[in-house]
Each structure stands twice: as C-alpha cells, then as structure tokens.
Design an enzyme around this catalytic site. Sequence first.
Site, PDB file in Angstrom:
ATOM      1  CE  LYS A 126     -55.540  20.172 106.591  1.00 21.89           C
ATOM      2  NZ  LYS A 126     -54.978  21.266 107.603  1.00 21.89           N
ATOM      3  NE  ARG A 196     -58.248  19.061 110.066  1.00 21.46           N
ATOM      4  CZ  ARG A 196     -58.254  18.248 109.283  1.00 21.46           C
ATOM      5  NH1 ARG A 196     -59.702  17.249 109.574  1.00 21.46           N
ATOM      6  NH2 ARG A 196     -56.767  16.864 110.033  1.00 21.46           N
ATOM      7  N   GLY A 205     -47.587  28.166 105.885  1.00 18.84           N
ATOM      8  CA  GLY A 205     -47.546  28.915 106.784  1.00 18.84           C
ATOM      9  C   GLY A 205     -48.615  29.460 106.713  1.00 18.84           C
ATOM     10  CG  MET A 207     -54.934  29.725 112.657  1.00 20.39           C
ATOM     11  SD  MET A 207     -56.679  29.841 112.206  1.00 20.39           S
ATOM     12  CE  MET A 207     -57.105  28.501 112.934  1.00 20.39           C
ATOM     13  NE  ARG A 452     -51.346  16.288 104.169  1.00 21.00           N
ATOM     14  CZ  ARG A 452     -49.996  16.888 105.235  1.00 21.00           C
ATOM     15  NH1 ARG A 452     -50.254  18.480 105.029  1.00 21.00           N
ATOM     16  NH2 ARG A 452     -49.487  16.775 106.105  1.00 21.00           N
ATOM     17  CG  HIS A 568     -41.818  22.227 110.779  1.00 24.37           C
ATOM     18  ND1 HIS A 568     -40.757  23.077 110.451  1.00 24.37           N
ATOM     19  CD2 HIS A 568     -43.081  23.008 109.900  1.00 24.37           C
ATOM     20  CE1 HIS A 568     -40.992  23.783 109.765  1.00 24.37           C
ATOM     21  NE2 HIS A 568     -42.402  24.375 109.475  1.00 24.37           N
ATOM     22  CD  GLU A 858     -24.258  33.692  70.585  1.00 23.97           C
ATOM     23  OE1 GLU A 858     -24.558  33.884  72.213  1.00 23.97           O
ATOM     24  OE2 GLU A 858     -23.160  33.530  69.808  1.00 23.97           O
ATOM     25  CB  SER A 877     -26.360  25.937  68.731  1.00 24.11           C
ATOM     26  OG  SER A 877     -26.708  25.457  70.220  1.00 24.11           O
ATOM     27  CG  ASP A 882     -24.030  36.082  74.815  1.00 24.52           C
ATOM     28  OD1 ASP A 882     -24.137  37.302  75.666  1.00 24.52           O
ATOM     29  OD2 ASP A 882     -23.753  35.491  74.707  1.00 24.52           O
ATOM     30  CB  CYS A 944     -26.281  25.288  73.326  1.00 24.15           C
ATOM     31  SG  CYS A 944     -25.396  26.563  73.008  1.00 24.15           S
ATOM     32  CE1 TYR A 964     -27.914  21.023  70.659  1.00 22.57           C
ATOM     33  CE2 TYR A 964     -28.289  20.121  68.512  1.00 22.57           C
ATOM     34  CZ  TYR A 964     -28.046  21.099  68.891  1.00 22.57           C
ATOM     35  OH  TYR A 964     -27.050  22.028  68.808  1.00 22.57           O
TER      36      TYR A 964
HETATM   37  P1  ADP Z   1     -52.125  20.651 109.509  1.00 27.65           P
HETATM   38  O1  ADP Z   1     -52.872  20.435 107.899  1.00 27.65           O
HETATM   39  O2  ADP Z   1     -51.181  21.173 110.177  1.00 27.65           O
HETATM   40  O3  ADP Z   1     -52.202  18.645 109.944  1.00 27.65           O
HETATM   41  P2  ADP Z   1     -54.983  19.536 110.719  1.00 27.65           P
HETATM   42  O4  ADP Z   1     -55.948  20.138 110.605  1.00 27.65           O
HETATM   43  O5  ADP Z   1     -54.288  18.373 110.222  1.00 27.65           O
HETATM   44  O6  ADP Z   1     -53.550  20.519 110.947  1.00 27.65           O
HETATM   45  O7  ADP Z   1     -54.885  19.159 111.938  1.00 27.65           O
HETATM   46  C1  ADP Z   1     -54.354  19.422 112.741  1.00 27.65           C
HETATM   47  C2  ADP Z   1     -54.140  17.469 114.062  1.00 27.65           C
HETATM   48  O8  ADP Z   1     -54.977  17.837 114.889  1.00 27.65           O
HETATM   49  C3  ADP Z   1     -54.448  17.000 113.609  1.00 27.65           C
HETATM   50  O9  ADP Z   1     -53.128  15.743 114.297  1.00 27.65           O
HETATM   51  C4  ADP Z   1     -55.252  16.304 112.862  1.00 27.65           C
HETATM   52  O10 ADP Z   1     -55.717  14.343 112.616  1.00 27.65           O
HETATM   53  C5  ADP Z   1     -55.979  16.922 114.597  1.00 27.65           C
HETATM   54  N1  ADP Z   1     -57.533  17.367 114.068  1.00 27.65           N
HETATM   55  C6  ADP Z   1     -57.954  17.923 113.283  1.00 27.65           C
HETATM   56  N2  ADP Z   1     -59.351  17.909 113.286  1.00 27.65           N
HETATM   57  C7  ADP Z   1     -59.972  16.835 114.144  1.00 27.65           C
HETATM   58  C8  ADP Z   1     -61.041  16.654 114.786  1.00 27.65           C
HETATM   59  N3  ADP Z   1     -61.953  16.847 114.362  1.00 27.65           N
HETATM   60  N4  ADP Z   1     -61.456  15.789 116.123  1.00 27.65           N
HETATM   61  C9  ADP Z   1     -59.806  15.357 116.017  1.00 27.65           C
HETATM   62  N5  ADP Z   1     -58.593  15.436 115.925  1.00 27.65           N
HETATM   63  C10 ADP Z   1     -58.572  16.071 115.133  1.00 27.65           C
HETATM   64 MG    MG Z   2     -53.258  17.829 109.047  1.00 30.88          MG
HETATM   65 MG    MG Z   3     -23.138  34.124  73.809  1.00 28.82          MG
END
Ligand code: ADP
Ligand code: MG
Ligand code: MG
Length: 993
Positions: A126, A196, A205, A207, A452, A568, A858, A877, A882, A944, A964
């Site tokens: 990011k 972020r 996973g 935050m 991304r 998600h 083998e 081969s 094994d 193989c 191969y």
């Molecule tokens: P994720 O990795 O879960 O996408 P993000 O960090 O991209 O989390 O942010 C979650 C949401 O908050 C996204 O929709 C993002 O566009 C929005 N967001 C993040 N930072 C800002 C900001 N500075 N102003 C407005 N919206 C934001």
């Molecule tokens: Mg995002």
């Molecule tokens: Mg064998």
Amino acid sequence: MAKKVTAKTRAKPAAKKPAPKKVSAVGSAPAAKKVAKAKLAIKKPAPRKSAPQAKAVVKKPAAKAAGKPVAKASAKSIAKAAPKGAAKAHSTAKAPAKPRQPRWVYSFGDGKAEGSAGMRNLLGGKGANLAEMSNLGLPVPPGFTISTDLCTYYYANSQTYPSSLKEQVERALEKVEASVGAEFGDSDNPLLVSVRSGARASMPGMMDTVLNLGLNDMTVEGLAKQSGDARFAYDSYRRFIQMYSDVVLGVDHDHFEELLEIHKEDRGVHLDTDLDASDWKSLVTAFKAKVQEKLGRPFPQDPNEQLWGAIAAVFGSWMNDRAITYRTIHGIPADWGTAVNVQAMVFGNMGDTSATGVAFTRNPSTGEKLFYGEYLVNAQGEDVVAGIRTPQHITIAEKKQTGSKLPAMEESMPKTFAELTRIYKRLEAHYRDMQDIEFTVQRGKLWMLQTRSGKRTAKAAIRIAVDMVREGLIKKAEAISRIEPSSLDQLLHPTPDPKASKTVIARGLAASPGAASGKVVFDASEAQADAARGEAVILVRIETSPEDIHGMHAAKGILTARGGTTSHAAVVARGMGRPCVSGAGALRIDYRAQQMSIGSQIVRKGDIITIDGSTGEVILGTVPTIEPEMSGEFGTLMQWADEIRRLKVRTNAETPLDAETARKFGAEGIGLCRTEHMFFEASRIAAVREMILASDKAGREKALAKILPMQRQDFVELFRIMAGLPVTIRFLDPPLHEFLPKTEADFQAVAQATGVDVATLRHRERQLEESNPMLGHRGCRLGITFPEIYAMQARAVFEAATAVARETGKPVTPEIMIPLVATRREFDLMKAVVDETAKAVAAETNKKVAYLVGTMIELPRAALRAGDIAQAAEFFSFGTNDLTQTTLGISRDDAASFLDHYVAQGIFATDPFASLDREGVGELMQIAKERGRKVRPSLKLGICGEHGGDPASVSFCEEIGLDYVSCSPYRVPIARLAAAQAAISTKRAPSEA
Ligand code: ADP
Ligand code: MG
Ligand code: MG
C-alpha cells in the site's frame, strides 16, 4: 491565517500541486485564492507547533500516555530536528561522523514521494504504491509510511520503538499539516488522518484501517464549523469511535451497531442516511459511554495518544491469529513485517457530490478489457464492500449488463468519471498490469487512495496476460511468468454439464468460477473439521469475514447471501481458487437452526448442494459435469509456454482414459505406466492371486499364461493412444503382500480356480505376509525371485508393440523400467530376462522391436552407484516418492501424524512428499545425474514421482538438466507452464548474477 481555511479548501491539498508561485493567475475562484494564501502562510518557517498541540491535549489523559512514546512534541524537539536534517549533507562528507539514525518514515503527497513502487518490501504494498502514485502526480492525499523494518525492530526489541521514531513521525506529520493547511489536534482547523496497515503482500489478517483519527470533543466542533455540516462531522466522529474502539481498544463493533439499531428504532427510521446531526451527536455520547463502561476509562481524547495507539495496534496485528493463519496458508514468512500508513483524510461522506468506490481496470472474473467497479454516494471507506447499502456501478455498460436501476457514476458524475478513466488507464499502462483501485470523491474532487495488482481468477489472469502481449504492453515471457502454474487447476476441472437437468434453488453473483458440490455447513470451524475427515463441504455464510478464512480454505466452495463481487468472500475465494457464489439475496440463513430457506425450500446442515461460481447458480444435490477444454487464450498461452520450455512433459497413466486425458492436455509421452494397477482389476485379480500363491514355478507360469493376453491388450491400447510417443512401462513393483486374498470369499475363489484347498492357501499367505512391506519383497526383488513374472510382462510389451506397429505402420519404441534397483547386478539380471524375451518374440513374429531398458532411481544406493548402473541402464527415472521415503526414512503412509508439526516448526519448509527436498533428495538426484551421464552421456533422465507436477520441483528438474518430468494427467498443463517459467528464470539467472 491558516486557521481560517475552510473545510473545502483544506481538503484540496493536491490542488496546489507543484507550482505554488502564481496562484492568482490560475484560480480566479475565491476558494483557490484562499488555498494559496493558507499555504503561503504555512510555508513560512512557522514555529507554531507547540501551542496548538498543547491546546489539543485534553486535560488529563496526556499523563497517562507517558508510558507510550507519545510525549508531547515540544518546540525543542522540532527545533532540534531542523538543524539535524540540514547537517546531514555535511556529515556524510565528513568521514568518522556518528552513525546516522536509520530512517523509519517515508513521506508522500504533493506530486512527490520519498518512496516508490520498487520499495514494496520496505514500505509494504500500500505504502509503496501510494508513493508511486504521488510520484506520477496523481491526486493522492498526503501522508507517510512507517517502514516494515520498524515492525521487525519492534518484535526484535520486546515491542518497543527506536528512540528516533517519534521525531521522524512528528516531522512527517508536520509536512502533512503544511500540505493540507490544517493541524493535527487543532480545535479550529483539525487535520484528520487514516491509519492503514500494509504488508508486502496483501494480507486480510491485518488490522483494519482507522479513519477520521484526530477527532475528539473539541476537534469535531471545528470540523463541523469548517465544513458547515455538523451532520458530516458527527457522522465522522461516531465512525471513528466505533472503528478505533473495535480495532485498537478491543471493544467489539457489535456494541456500537446495537446502539445504532436501537436509536434508529426509537426514531422510526431505517437508513443511516435518515439520521441527522443531533442523532449522531447523541450516538457519539452513547458510544463514549459504552467505551467507559467496557474499559473503565474514557475514550482517548488526545490525538497523539490516538495516533500512537493505532500505530501500536497495526504492529500488534502482525502477530494476531488471523494474520498468522493467513501467513501459514500462503507461506509468508513472519519476518516480513507490516508497514503503517498515516494519511490525510478525504471525505466521501460530505453529501451527494461526494462518494467512495473501488474498481478494477479489467474484469477480474473474466479478464475482459472493461473498466469495472462499484461506488456509493455520501459514504466513507469500506461502506462499498461492507454490504450495508447496495453499491452502484461505475460504468453504464456494467449497469445495463446487470439490469441495475441505480445511476452509474458515468452518468451521475461524468466529469469525475472522465478523470477516473484517465487515471486508471495511466495506472494500468504504468504498472503494465490490471489494477485494483480505491478512490474517494470529496465534493466533486477525485482522490486516489490505493492501487495494486488486482486479484483475479486463473481464467482472467490468462486472458489479461495474453491480451497485454497483443496490446504490446508486455512480452510473451512476462505473460508466462505472471501465471501461477497451480492456479491452472481452476480451469482444468470439470464444470456442470449444461445439458444436465438440475434444480436451481437460488442465484447469486458469479464471484469465483468453477463448480463444487458438498454438504452444507454454516460454520467455518466446522467446515475445517469436516474437510479434515475427507468430506466435501460448501461453506454457507450470510457474509464472510477474515475470521472465516480457515473454513473457506477447507471448503470446496463458498456461498454467501450478502456481498458483491468485491466482497470479502469473493476476493478471498478468487485468491484461493475456490468456486464462490456471493450475494445470493434470496437465501434466508438461520445460524441458530442450522438451516437456510429459499422461499419454501429448506436446506439443512449436511444436505448436498452444488454451486456454480461461473454462473452464480445454487443447485440442489450434485450435478453431472463436463471436462474442460484448452482453447482460446488458455491454448495460446500454453503454446507460448511450449515454445519456451526445454523440459519435456510426460504423464503418469495406465488406463486408456488417463492417457487420452493427458494427451488432450499436451502430454508428450507416458513417463510411468504402473503395471500393477492393471493387475488389481476385478476380472484379473483371481489369476494374479493364483500366480502369487502358487507353490512352484509351473503353477506360476500357468497363472501367468492367463494374465498375458490381458496385459498385452493393455499395452496395445496405450500404444495406440500414444501414437508413437514414448511409453515407459514399469514392471511389477508393489509388495506381493498387497495382492493377497483378504476375505474368506477371496480364498474360496482362488481355491476353486486352482484346485488347492483353502488351508494350504492360508498357510502360503502367512508365509508371504510381511511386517514392513514397503522395504520387503517388492520391486525388482519380485523379478529376481520370480523371473517368469517379468518375462511375461516383457512378452506382453513386445507382442503389443509389434502388433501396433503392424497396424499403424509406425514403430513403437517401448521403454522398459525396472523398479527399486539398488545394485548393478540386479539390473543386469533383469535386463537379461527382457533381452532374452525380446529375442524370442522377434524370432516368433519375424519382427524386431527397438526398445530401451532403464531403471528407477528410488534408493539412495542406486543414486550413489549410478555410474555403475548407467553402464547397463539406458535411462533413469527418479522415483522421488520412494526416494524421499528411503532418503528421509519416513513412510509416506504414516507421516501424516507428525509431518504438520515438522512443517510448523520449520524442520521442513513444506511437505517433502509434495515438494522436493532439494537439499537431501535433490543432492542424490544431482549425484546420480553426474555419475550416470559421465559414463553414458546420452543417458535419458526423467522424474516420475508426484513431484513431477509440483512447480517448485519442476524448476529444480530444469536446474539440474533432466530431460523430462512426468505427472498425473490433470497436472500436465501445470507442468508445461512451470517448465516454461523454469526455462525463463534459469536463462535469466546467469545474466543477473
Ligand atoms: P484495506 O487494506 O482493508 O483496503 P484501506 O487502508 O485501504 O484498507 O482502507 C479501508 C478503506 O478506507 C478504503 O475504502 C480506503 O479507500 C479508505 N481510506 C483509507 N484511508 C483513507 C483516507 N485517508 N481518506 C479517505 N478514505 C480512506
Ligand atoms: Mg484498501
Ligand atoms: Mg517406487
């Protein structure tokens, strides 16, 4: 001066892009002038910092926070910072200067950045891309990234920060303040930020983002005044309290949602948008009281405490269970760390000219070159994907396609849409890949918040790669390298037969393609447990969240009632290659009753359903399926792969069906035909048992004579199908033990066929029983003790080859493979049996068949004695199943009970039976290759074992120069692609060094 800036102007940081010199000429609008003025005022050295800071600190909490590195920014520290920065240039010149403080913080915004896309490892995906977009001059709210190195430092130093961090953060924050023309914590003109997380690879996973950070009881009033919109200010504040409490303080969001629901009920409204400023204000009070109640302390009012709390929470989340699970599944090392991005807020919730959205530059499901996405008016952050309101489409085409009534962004905000179009095209051309972007429109002004490489289905990945080669964006080799070979699996599996009758009970969105059948389960952990028992399950949820990842991974398919194609469930399923139908709105899912209803139709836990992620259909029961085809872009990509690869790809097949499937998938021969599979067939097993239980050679030969014609017919069919391609036939290999009669009925059948009584047979069976059959009477040891078995097999091969050559006019060159050889002498004895039989058949048929005799490698001894064996053997081969067993001394059949522990504790990086142990087994292969080729340069080398279809192992085979790889039919395309990638990277490697 600065404090008079209105919200409107404040929110236009990038409007004042690179050229601040003559503003008056450009903007005649009064607003533009104000920006300019505000900025000029800020551009002055401005020793203003400490005053507003102190103001912002609300009474007590500052003292409490003293333990954290949040002590107030003093004028002194800022004063110190400046000369130090200035001194840097000099100190580099002077030799023995003090070691420079490492840099932890990288700024971006205003058309420039200290980072770039190439710094992904340090800044996370990011952060690196926010920097890159800033460098491209795109409208990105300014901010800064705290590097992943800091995360590593944090965990290496018992969760503390280096002393220089605080100052670096303060200085970066000042830059943002200057750019925006607002001050963090200022009660009249507050800067708000988002915090972020962002690792190298996208990680569900981690935050959740906190938005609107910096709001408190005082700054919210400033925001209200400045924006002239108290509703907006308090809406932002309540969002902030909820998000911050949930992700940083650990007060579950349910508590706040409940309060909101109750409030709406009391007021008799349904939609959040129906609530006004005073509603939000009283909810803010209720939210704060809830935090006090849950934590026994007030919601933090000090913006600095808020900021450092959020930063610590991001780093903390790197080690939470969800993140650890995700890393384990995806093989991401723990020491990569996450970065933290702090970024000035822009607001999509400032009324009807504001919006927030997400988009893909091409369709992530099909790969079609069409801009594709969703947006929501007057909304913030994740509202689009959270499924709270139904999002609207971005383009008119997409809207029409789905039959939506809501206006598309293209029609409701045409100017912004045009700008977004320019930007997405620019981004795609710049990154030369399909992008997944996030944006926010604040009162008509577009801001880019993320870009991304977009997750996509295998089908889309191939289409996009092939299209981009045709568009001249990338080269063929690049297109090949972009496709994850194992993802082809998604395309190689059957889809529902369109002609089959089926009961469609619901329809949702085609979120991730492929069909899957299984029993319905409503809980992720239950799905995992059932799958561990080998059951096929479909995980059914109202919507999924990161807590469900383990269950999604274990399930064959995922079905949700809520959520779009960017929800998600959809995104994660595509990433994992699981079929998914999302947003099947007709489903009424009742977790408590463990059932779902669709109208009057009730589906209970354990009932079987089929989902078709390519059409969005939910079907009752299982559905017949049809085989996939390799056509279109898939075929094109495979053709390019074939042009580039050096390794040949054969298949492991013994049935005509397998051989045909493999040829359709491009197999260039059979690398392993296991003759024992032919022996197990119901119609033959009696004769085989008769042969095994015979007490002498004559008895065995009598039984073998019954088997010969059947075995010959097997080879005739295979030779026909393979039409001149090489076919490697391995002679009988498994422990005799496996063929022994088991039930009384089995014994009776053999007794009847042979005329020998059951008691004698039972006695013979006990003689043959082994306690460690894998190391017992098997492989060439069968041929050594009972040469007539191998002689029969050789005869079947040669007679079949002669017959098919006559029939087709094309010669057949069988490759006969002797299993489990440890010594040269074993091989010599067996080769003699083969050669003698060949001579006999040639004399009888008056036709000579060309053939090769080789061996499996083998056993470690065979690898070590390869130089000796290769003097007689014409090919090797590597039987790496094994060879792995015998090198590691681990029984493949019994490893399950401890292998997971071994992988978890890092003893093995992965299961060595799934991916080759390069260091150990690999070294033996290397030795065998060197010693073998030394005495016989033309020695043909192949693999193989199961590893022949594993991309990492294929890569190893390329590195050591095998001829191969051979794998199961469905893995043939995977191996072809992996071989091409290996050829590309081994070619590239020397020049890179
Ligand atoms: P994720 O990795 O879960 O996408 P993000 O960090 O991209 O989390 O942010 C979650 C949401 O908050 C996204 O929709 C993002 O566009 C929005 N967001 C993040 N930072 C800002 C900001 N500075 N102003 C407005 N919206 C934001
Ligand atoms: Mg995002
Ligand atoms: Mg064998």
